[in-house]
Design a protein around this motif. Structure first.
Motif, mmCIF file in Angstrom:
data_model
loop_
_atom_site.group_PDB
_atom_site.id
_atom_site.type_symbol
_atom_site.label_atom_id
_atom_site.label_comp_id
_atom_site.label_asym_id
_atom_site.label_seq_id
_atom_site.Cartn_x
_atom_site.Cartn_y
_atom_site.Cartn_z
ATOM 1 N N SER A 83 43.542 37.332 55.362
ATOM 2 C CA SER A 83 43.289 35.899 55.512
ATOM 3 C C SER A 83 44.507 35.119 55.984
ATOM 4 O O SER A 83 44.406 34.242 56.850
ATOM 5 C CB SER A 83 42.767 35.305 54.196
ATOM 6 N N ILE A 325 48.262 29.575 46.705
ATOM 7 C CA ILE A 325 47.469 29.234 47.884
ATOM 8 C C ILE A 325 47.361 27.723 48.072
ATOM 9 O O ILE A 325 47.518 27.204 49.176
ATOM 10 C CB ILE A 325 46.056 29.853 47.791
ATOM 11 N N LYS A 337 45.366 26.996 42.985
ATOM 12 C CA LYS A 337 44.712 28.268 43.292
ATOM 13 C C LYS A 337 45.796 29.285 43.657
ATOM 14 O O LYS A 337 46.730 28.965 44.396
ATOM 15 C CB LYS A 337 43.746 28.103 44.463
ATOM 16 N N GLU A 339 46.538 33.749 44.366
ATOM 17 C CA GLU A 339 45.972 35.084 44.585
ATOM 18 C C GLU A 339 46.919 36.123 44.016
ATOM 19 O O GLU A 339 48.130 36.041 44.222
ATOM 20 C CB GLU A 339 45.777 35.322 46.083
ATOM 21 N N LYS A 341 47.398 40.260 43.968
ATOM 22 C CA LYS A 341 46.949 41.566 44.449
ATOM 23 C C LYS A 341 47.573 42.667 43.607
ATOM 24 O O LYS A 341 48.786 42.679 43.397
ATOM 25 C CB LYS A 341 47.337 41.766 45.910
ATOM 26 N N THR A 347 41.977 42.535 43.852
ATOM 27 C CA THR A 347 42.578 41.265 44.253
ATOM 28 C C THR A 347 41.938 40.171 43.421
ATOM 29 O O THR A 347 40.717 39.981 43.463
ATOM 30 C CB THR A 347 42.359 40.980 45.747
ATOM 31 N N THR A 349 41.492 36.192 42.278
ATOM 32 C CA THR A 349 41.634 34.794 42.672
ATOM 33 C C THR A 349 41.641 33.956 41.403
ATOM 34 O O THR A 349 40.677 33.982 40.628
ATOM 35 C CB THR A 349 40.482 34.347 43.585
ATOM 36 N N ASN A 350 42.737 33.249 41.171
ATOM 37 C CA ASN A 350 42.920 32.463 39.944
ATOM 38 C C ASN A 350 42.837 30.973 40.232
ATOM 39 O O ASN A 350 43.405 30.493 41.218
ATOM 40 C CB ASN A 350 44.292 32.750 39.317
ATOM 41 N N TYR A 351 42.163 30.246 39.346
ATOM 42 C CA TYR A 351 42.103 28.788 39.420
ATOM 43 C C TYR A 351 42.705 28.216 38.136
ATOM 44 O O TYR A 351 42.399 28.688 37.038
ATOM 45 C CB TYR A 351 40.666 28.308 39.588
ATOM 46 N N TYR A 368 39.114 32.918 36.613
ATOM 47 C CA TYR A 368 39.403 33.842 37.703
ATOM 48 C C TYR A 368 38.206 34.711 38.043
ATOM 49 O O TYR A 368 37.252 34.860 37.264
ATOM 50 C CB TYR A 368 40.593 34.736 37.348
ATOM 51 N N TRP A 370 37.457 38.463 40.735
ATOM 52 C CA TRP A 370 38.191 39.526 41.405
ATOM 53 C C TRP A 370 37.284 40.354 42.309
ATOM 54 O O TRP A 370 36.057 40.373 42.152
ATOM 55 C CB TRP A 370 38.876 40.453 40.405
#
Length: 377
Positions: A83, A325, A337, A339, A341, A347, A349-351, A368, A370
């Protein structure tokens, strides 16, 4: 009275220049197209450029690019499915910067607080021996600046010495792409002017590396921040920003960190604290009563934050690679936000929800999701 005015103007000018330099980073790239004298193409490593660039610019830094000859540079090793690489590959403004890099004699070293050498096979040629680039790096370092490299970019500091011919990194730990990982039977390797690890050692540095490779290995020794391969790109960039923030605080005690800077530090306490086995940094980042939330088998799963921190063992490092991010701030509230890995696994993705109280930003909520890393065929 006139003398006083002159002194004020001189001081203000020096302060402004110092402040300006604090927010500028210089990237060093190569013009090499081929592993000469062969016709095997080479290039600058795109990921090793865009990942640090993304970290630096989001942290508020302006990035300029130079190459020994200036102008367009070759780029390669591109993964358009990634991305962040895809984002910059189709960013015409960014790509224009790579098409019009500056010549070394077109920049002033005192405009920068850090110099970063990106990698790729091209980095083995034309950079290390460039006297003007060496002078720029030397001047940046002499003014409390940071020298940083990644992978084959470490070749760029092979001959880096002070005005008296003494290595700038004598006795310091330096990493880069180890010679043992090169495919020595291939034609490209036979064109290399030197082996990176041997060159660093010859210049009195202590070359270190991970036998695993691809595990995000990097080294910070004083104001030298170096990474072994592309997997360390985010970590190296974050360490550079951390060092620069510390230097700025020490050289200008009147500076007040912005909310954006403070939030970034809080998020890095989480990201780096987890990866490096530093539970005290997590306690600093999170509110004591925070929880983690995710969904498993269509069921809400809630995990105690204190239990999560307790599972982080002091000094036990992992190969997690994290990056911030986005951050959105409104007065004393923010959402973010990130990321994370974990190579060859997942992988995440956390908020985050953050609130500012008692003058400090704390993470009060983390949710989160994944995705599993596709298995290689």
């Amino acid at each position: 009275m006139n003398k006083l005015i002159v002194l004020i103007l001189v001081f203000t000018g020096l302060y402004s220049q110092s402040f300006y330099a604090q927010k500028n980073i210089l990237f060093v790239t190569s013009n090499q197209d081929y592993y000469e004298p062969t016709k095997i193409s080479t290039a600058n490593h795109f990921e090793e450029i865009v990942v640090p660039y993304d970290v630096f610019t989001k942290a508020g830094y302006k990035v300029d690019f130079i190459s020994p000859k200036g102008g367009a540079i070759p780029i390669g090793y591109i993964n358009a499915s990634d991305s962040i690489q895809k984002k910059y590959l189709y960013d015409s403004w960014f790509m224009n910067k790579l098409a019009h890099t500056r010549k070394p004699d077109e920049v002033a070293a005192n405009h920068y607080s850090a110099i970063f050498y990106s990698g790729g096979g091209a980095a083995m040629f034309g950079v290390a021996e460039d006297q003007t680039i060496q002078k720029i790096a030397r001047e940046i370092y002499s003014k409390n600046g940071v020298v940083s490299t990644i992978c084959h970019g470490t070749a760029g500091i092979a001959y880096l010495r002070d005005e008296n011919g003494v290595s700038l990194y004598a006795g310091k730990k330096i990493t880069g792409y180890p010679d043992k990982f090169e495919r020595k039977e291939e034609e490209y390797y036979k064109t290399f002017p030197f082996a990176i690890d041997k060159a660093i050692t010859a210049n009195k540095g202590s070359f270190v590396y991970s036998d695993k490779g691809g595990d995000g290995f990097y080294s910070v020794d004083g104001r030298f921040v170096t990474g072994q391969d592309p997997s360390s790109a985010t970590k190296v960039a974050n360490e550079v920003v951390t060092l620069l923030s510390k230097n700025f605080k020490e050289t200008n005690g009147t500076h007040k960190k912005s909310d954006s800077d403070q939030i970034r530090e809080t998020l890095l306490d989480y990201i780096e604290g987890t990866a490096n086995g530093q539970p005290e940094r997590l306690r600093k980042a999170f509110h004591p009563n925070f929880n983690l939330y995710s969904v498993a088998n269509d069921t809400l799963w809630i995990r105690s934050g204190q239990k999560y921190i307790a599972d982080i063992k002091v000094g036990q490092k992992s190969n997690r690679i994290g990056r911030i991010i986005a951050v959105d701030i409104e007065k004393d509230a923010a959402i973010a936000k990130a990321e994370i890995k974990v190579p060859n696994w997942r992988t995440f993705t956390n908020y985050f929800i953050l609130l500012k109280y008692e003058g400090t930003w704390k993470i009060i909520h983390k949710s989160y999701s994944w995705l599993a890393t596709p298995k290689k065929e």
